[in-house]
Structures are given as structure tokens and as C-alpha cells.
Design a protein around this motif. Structure first.
Motif, PDB file in Angstrom:
ATOM      1  N   MET A   2       6.519  -6.034   4.165  1.00  0.00           N
ATOM      2  CA  MET A   2       6.794  -5.694   2.895  1.00  0.00           C
ATOM      3  C   MET A   2       6.190  -5.990   2.140  1.00  0.00           C
ATOM      4  O   MET A   2       5.384  -5.852   1.633  1.00  0.00           O
ATOM      5  CB  MET A   2       7.946  -6.860   3.276  1.00  0.00           C
ATOM      6  N   ALA A   3       4.732  -7.617   2.625  1.00  0.00           N
ATOM      7  CA  ALA A   3       3.870  -7.733   1.322  1.00  0.00           C
ATOM      8  C   ALA A   3       2.849  -7.369   1.297  1.00  0.00           C
ATOM      9  O   ALA A   3       2.195  -6.837   0.755  1.00  0.00           O
ATOM     10  CB  ALA A   3       3.450  -9.496   1.949  1.00  0.00           C
ATOM     11  N   ARG A   4       2.034  -7.018   2.933  1.00  0.00           N
ATOM     12  CA  ARG A   4       0.890  -6.141   3.002  1.00  0.00           C
ATOM     13  C   ARG A   4       1.009  -4.569   2.150  1.00  0.00           C
ATOM     14  O   ARG A   4       0.145  -4.130   1.279  1.00  0.00           O
ATOM     15  CB  ARG A   4       1.183  -5.700   4.843  1.00  0.00           C
ATOM     16  N   ALA A   5       2.584  -4.244   2.139  1.00  0.00           N
ATOM     17  CA  ALA A   5       2.559  -2.780   1.738  1.00  0.00           C
ATOM     18  C   ALA A   5       2.566  -3.216   0.417  1.00  0.00           C
ATOM     19  O   ALA A   5       1.940  -2.281  -0.517  1.00  0.00           O
ATOM     20  CB  ALA A   5       4.109  -2.166   2.064  1.00  0.00           C
ATOM     21  N   LEU A   6       3.054  -4.491  -0.638  1.00  0.00           N
ATOM     22  CA  LEU A   6       3.693  -4.443  -2.009  1.00  0.00           C
ATOM     23  C   LEU A   6       1.890  -4.616  -2.301  1.00  0.00           C
ATOM     24  O   LEU A   6       1.705  -3.609  -3.036  1.00  0.00           O
ATOM     25  CB  LEU A   6       4.502  -4.987  -2.191  1.00  0.00           C
ATOM     26  N   MET A   7       0.950  -5.303  -1.570  1.00  0.00           N
ATOM     27  CA  MET A   7      -0.149  -5.955  -2.068  1.00  0.00           C
ATOM     28  C   MET A   7      -1.306  -4.483  -1.922  1.00  0.00           C
ATOM     29  O   MET A   7      -1.886  -4.336  -2.799  1.00  0.00           O
ATOM     30  CB  MET A   7      -1.048  -7.305  -1.036  1.00  0.00           C
ATOM     31  N   ALA A   8      -0.621  -3.628  -1.258  1.00  0.00           N
ATOM     32  CA  ALA A   8      -1.253  -2.409  -1.046  1.00  0.00           C
ATOM     33  C   ALA A   8      -1.526  -1.820  -2.344  1.00  0.00           C
ATOM     34  O   ALA A   8      -2.539  -0.769  -2.272  1.00  0.00           O
ATOM     35  CB  ALA A   8      -1.604  -1.780  -0.236  1.00  0.00           C
ATOM     36  N   SER A   9      -0.175  -1.697  -2.762  1.00  0.00           N
ATOM     37  CA  SER A   9       0.207  -0.703  -4.275  1.00  0.00           C
ATOM     38  C   SER A   9      -0.324  -1.734  -5.092  1.00  0.00           C
ATOM     39  O   SER A   9       0.168  -0.788  -6.234  1.00  0.00           O
ATOM     40  CB  SER A   9       1.736  -0.524  -4.133  1.00  0.00           C
ATOM     41  N   GLY A  10      -0.906  -2.850  -5.670  1.00  0.00           N
ATOM     42  CA  GLY A  10      -1.074  -3.801  -6.633  1.00  0.00           C
ATOM     43  C   GLY A  10      -0.577  -4.482  -6.727  1.00  0.00           C
ATOM     44  O   GLY A  10      -0.207  -5.416  -7.690  1.00  0.00           O
ATOM     45  N   TYR A  11       1.321  -5.193  -6.209  1.00  0.00           N
ATOM     46  CA  TYR A  11       1.611  -6.191  -6.285  1.00  0.00           C
ATOM     47  C   TYR A  11       1.699  -7.243  -5.677  1.00  0.00           C
ATOM     48  O   TYR A  11       1.105  -7.540  -4.865  1.00  0.00           O
ATOM     49  CB  TYR A  11       3.145  -5.845  -6.026  1.00  0.00           C
ATOM     50  N   THR A  12       1.337  -8.717  -6.715  1.00  0.00           N
ATOM     51  CA  THR A  12       0.693  -9.377  -5.966  1.00  0.00           C
ATOM     52  C   THR A  12       1.014 -10.851  -7.121  1.00  0.00           C
ATOM     53  O   THR A  12       0.889 -12.273  -7.507  1.00  0.00           O
ATOM     54  CB  THR A  12      -0.748 -10.188  -6.538  1.00  0.00           C
ATOM     55  N   PHE A  20      10.867  -0.515  -4.315  1.00  0.00           N
ATOM     56  CA  PHE A  20      11.205   0.197  -3.215  1.00  0.00           C
ATOM     57  C   PHE A  20      11.034   1.500  -3.141  1.00  0.00           C
ATOM     58  O   PHE A  20      10.109   1.900  -2.067  1.00  0.00           O
ATOM     59  CB  PHE A  20      12.778   0.437  -3.732  1.00  0.00           C
ATOM     60  N   ALA A  21       9.553   2.442  -4.490  1.00  0.00           N
ATOM     61  CA  ALA A  21       9.145   2.493  -4.752  1.00  0.00           C
ATOM     62  C   ALA A  21       7.876   3.136  -3.607  1.00  0.00           C
ATOM     63  O   ALA A  21       7.338   4.320  -3.348  1.00  0.00           O
ATOM     64  CB  ALA A  21       8.319   2.961  -6.022  1.00  0.00           C
ATOM     65  N   VAL A  22       7.620   1.739  -3.176  1.00  0.00           N
ATOM     66  CA  VAL A  22       6.725   1.942  -2.133  1.00  0.00           C
ATOM     67  C   VAL A  22       6.690   2.258  -0.864  1.00  0.00           C
ATOM     68  O   VAL A  22       6.003   2.967   0.288  1.00  0.00           O
ATOM     69  CB  VAL A  22       6.039   0.080  -2.119  1.00  0.00           C
ATOM     70  N   PHE A  23       8.211   2.625  -0.831  1.00  0.00           N
ATOM     71  CA  PHE A  23       8.860   2.920   0.861  1.00  0.00           C
ATOM     72  C   PHE A  23       9.427   3.778   0.603  1.00  0.00           C
ATOM     73  O   PHE A  23      10.299   4.494   1.137  1.00  0.00           O
ATOM     74  CB  PHE A  23       9.266   1.077   1.243  1.00  0.00           C
ATOM     75  N   ARG A  24       8.839   4.349  -0.198  1.00  0.00           N
ATOM     76  CA  ARG A  24       9.995   6.147  -0.156  1.00  0.00           C
ATOM     77  C   ARG A  24       9.074   6.774   0.787  1.00  0.00           C
ATOM     78  O   ARG A  24      11.081   7.480   1.538  1.00  0.00           O
ATOM     79  CB  ARG A  24       9.086   6.493  -1.471  1.00  0.00           C
ATOM     80  N   ASP A  25       8.804   6.825   1.285  1.00  0.00           N
ATOM     81  CA  ASP A  25       8.507   7.681   3.087  1.00  0.00           C
ATOM     82  C   ASP A  25       9.243   7.517   4.068  1.00  0.00           C
ATOM     83  O   ASP A  25       9.888   8.250   4.697  1.00  0.00           O
ATOM     84  CB  ASP A  25       7.024   7.754   3.517  1.00  0.00           C
TER      85      ASP A  25
END
Length: 325
Positions: free
Chosen positions: A89-99, A241-246
Motif C-alpha cells: 500500500m505504501a509503495r503504491a501511494l508513494m509512487a503516486s506522489g503521496y508522502t 483508493f484511486a491509486v488502486f483503481r485497476d
């Protein structure tokens, strides 16, 4: 015979259920939620296929019941594990710019002169288990252990001087996410001190079911400015949650997932997402069960199948659209 006080066999028979269900978690909460809708619980060994199934695989000795083509059942865990696992979860959010909060996966990546406190966590555990609160200087003892190093959020909105975590429920179904507009705050037992490493201050909430527990669980609606807190949480959850859309835009029309999300609120009103829990715990205090969990499960069933109507004399909130995937 008319007037004799006897009751016919037809009158003695219970009405046929509108639908059947089975759950191996929170069965009492499900029963209280679904019986008013006409739901009947199937026995674990009935061999029958339920219309609604909530089955968690935490016990490998348990096997789920069979399903019929229209059974509503949970999205396979392999599709939702990326949200439940703290590292992915953290890796996906970080990759989308959330820190916010900052997260590291190696001790050497943390600046040695940082004055922050850090939560060191196992990627797979929940419920406050396997957590340590440490300074930067103390991180070395976790070298090479595969832990998550999450920055402690120290500027926090408080309840009567105590730290709290909000638990909210998100439902994924047919390409949409829905947020239940009631939740609860887990208010920690010890008064908050930003630099404290005491688990009772920062994260521990074991024993909250005890009558003398210092940990309190309060409905979100009982807090001041609850609507503002909910709005802030919804905005943050919509982004996350938009980060996990797929993974969540699942094409099988009869599969759903319920998430329990943990949120912190800053004094500014901004929300910080801490964790996403797939198939969350549904058993809490009597007050939270009655005022939050049971109405939430009833609303979930109605969202999954609008034909399962509630008794109009017992209104409660309904899930609200959060995001179309």
C-alpha cells in the motif's frame, strides 16, 4: 376451530426468508443486521449455497460453503492484498506522489539527523500488533528485518487531550466505492504527548472490551465537528483508493469487498490515511456494534441488493458514493 384459540399449521410456520447468508466473522452482528431485512443464516454444514457470503480465510481449516451463480461473495483476496499489506500500500501511494506520512523500507534511507519518531511495523499484522515506536537512533536494531518505517504524525487533533484513530468503512462493488457515513474513534488510554514512545499514548488499544479499560470507543457522530472530520477523511480516501483503481474495478458483478480504514486528523482538519484493512474486524463494544457495525452491515446488504428492503421504522444511514473507478 374458529374461536377455540387454536392456531393453524400455516399460521405456526415462520415466513420464508427473503434471502440466505453465511459469515464466519461477526456472525452476531450480521444476524442483527440482516434478520430485519428477511435474511436467514445458513448453518456451516448445511451444504446449501447462500445468497450473501462473507467468508474470511484466516482459518485454513474452515472451508467456504458452495455458491450459486448469483451468490454475492467477497472479491478474491489476491486482488485486494495490495491494499491490506502495509508495504505494498505504501509503495503504491508513494509512487503516486503521496508522502504523508513518510514511509521507508530500509533503515539506511532514514536521515540520521532526523528528530522524528517512527512507527516500525510488520507489513502483514494489524490491530496494533507488532508495532514499536522509536527514535531515529534506535532504528538500527531493525536493520534487515523487512519492516516498514512510518513517520509518526505528531501534530494531531485530540479528544479530551487523547490521541484517537478513526475507523471508517468503505465498500467496493461493481466498479464503485462507497463510504459509510458513520464510524468510530478509538481513543487511546493515556494523555497525548507528541514525543512519547509509550504504546498506551501512541497506538495500544488492547482490552477495550473491558469495563474498566482506559481505551474508549466513541461513535464518530458523538465527536465535535464530526461532519468536517468525515469530509476530510472522504477527500483523502478518494485520492488513495484511486491509486488502486485497476485492482478494484472488478468485472464480476456479484463480488464485493468491505474495507476498514484507519484515519488520523491533523489540527488543520487534514486527514492522514494510516491503514487499509481488508475484511476488517466487526466485533467491538456493545455501543459501537449497535450504533455503527450493525447498521453498516444492514446498509451494505441493501447496497449489494436493493431488493432486500429494511423496515422503514428503523432508519439508519446508507453508504454514500465515494468514487467511480
Amino acid at each position: 376451530v374458529f374461536g377455540s384459540g387454536s392456531v393453524s399449521v400455516m399460521q405456526q410456520q415462520a415466513p420464508a426468508p427473503i434471502f440466505t447468508w453465511f459469515s464466519n466473522r461477526g456472525s452476531r452482528q450480521f444476524a442483527a443486521a440482516l434478520e430485519p431485512l428477511g435474511g436467514r443464516r445458513l448453518a456451516a454444514d448445511s451444504g446449501l449455497a447462500p445468497d450473501l457470503l462473507y467468508f474470511d480465510t484466516y482459518d485454513p481449516a474452515q472451508t467456504p460453503p458452495p455458491l450459486h451463480p448469483g451468490s454475492l461473495t467477497l472479491i478474491p483476496r489476491e486482488r485486494t492484498a495490495a491494499l491490506d499489506n502495509k508495504a505494498s500500500m505504501a509503495r503504491a501511494l508513494m509512487a503516486s506522489g503521496y508522502t504523508d506520512p513518510r514511509v521507508f523500507f530500509r533503515v539506511e534511507d532514514v536521515s540520521a539527523d532526523s528528530e522524528a519518531l517512527w512507527f516500525v511495523k510488520s507489513p502483514h499484522r494489524s490491530g496494533g500488533k507488532g508495532i514499536a515506536v522509536v527514535t531515529t537512533a534506535e532504528l538500527n536494531r531493525f536493520q534487515g528485518q523487512g519492516v516498514i518505517i512510518q513517520e509518526a504524525v505528531q501534530d494531531l487533533d485530540l479528544v479530551a487531550g487523547h490521541k484517537y484513530t478513526l475507523r471508517l468503512y468503505v465498500l467496493a462493488f461493481q466498479g464503485k466505492l462507497f463510504l459509510y457515513p458513520e464510524g468510530f474513534a478509538v481513543v487511546h488510554g493515556a494523555p497525548y504527548q507528541p514525543d512519547s514512545r509509550d504504546p498506551a499514548v501512541q497506538f495500544a488499544h488492547e482490552g477495550y472490551l473491558g469495563a474498566d479499560s482506559p481505551v474508549r470507543l466513541l461513535p464518530l457522530s458523538a465527536l465535535a465537528d464530526s461532519a468536517a472530520r468525515l469530509d476530510a477523511a472522504a477527500a483523502r480516501l478518494r485520492e488513495a483508493f484511486a491509486v488502486f483503481r485497476d485492482r478494484l474495478k472488478y468485472e464480476r458483478h456479484n463480488e464485493y469487498c468491505l474495507f476498514g480504514v484507519d484515519i488520523l486528523i491533523r489540527p488543520s482538519g487534514a486527514a492522514v490515511l494510516v491503514e487499509i484493512n481488508d475484511r476488517p474486524n466487526l466485533v467491538h463494544t456493545a455501543q459501537i456494534n449497535q450504533q455503527v457495525n450493525v447498521p453498516m452491515l444492514r446498509a451494505m446488504a441493501e447496497q449489494l441488493n436493493p431488493e432486500w428492503k429494511r423496515d422503514q421504522e428503523t432508519p439508519s444511514p446508507r453508504f454514500q458514493l465515494l468514487l467511480t473507478l
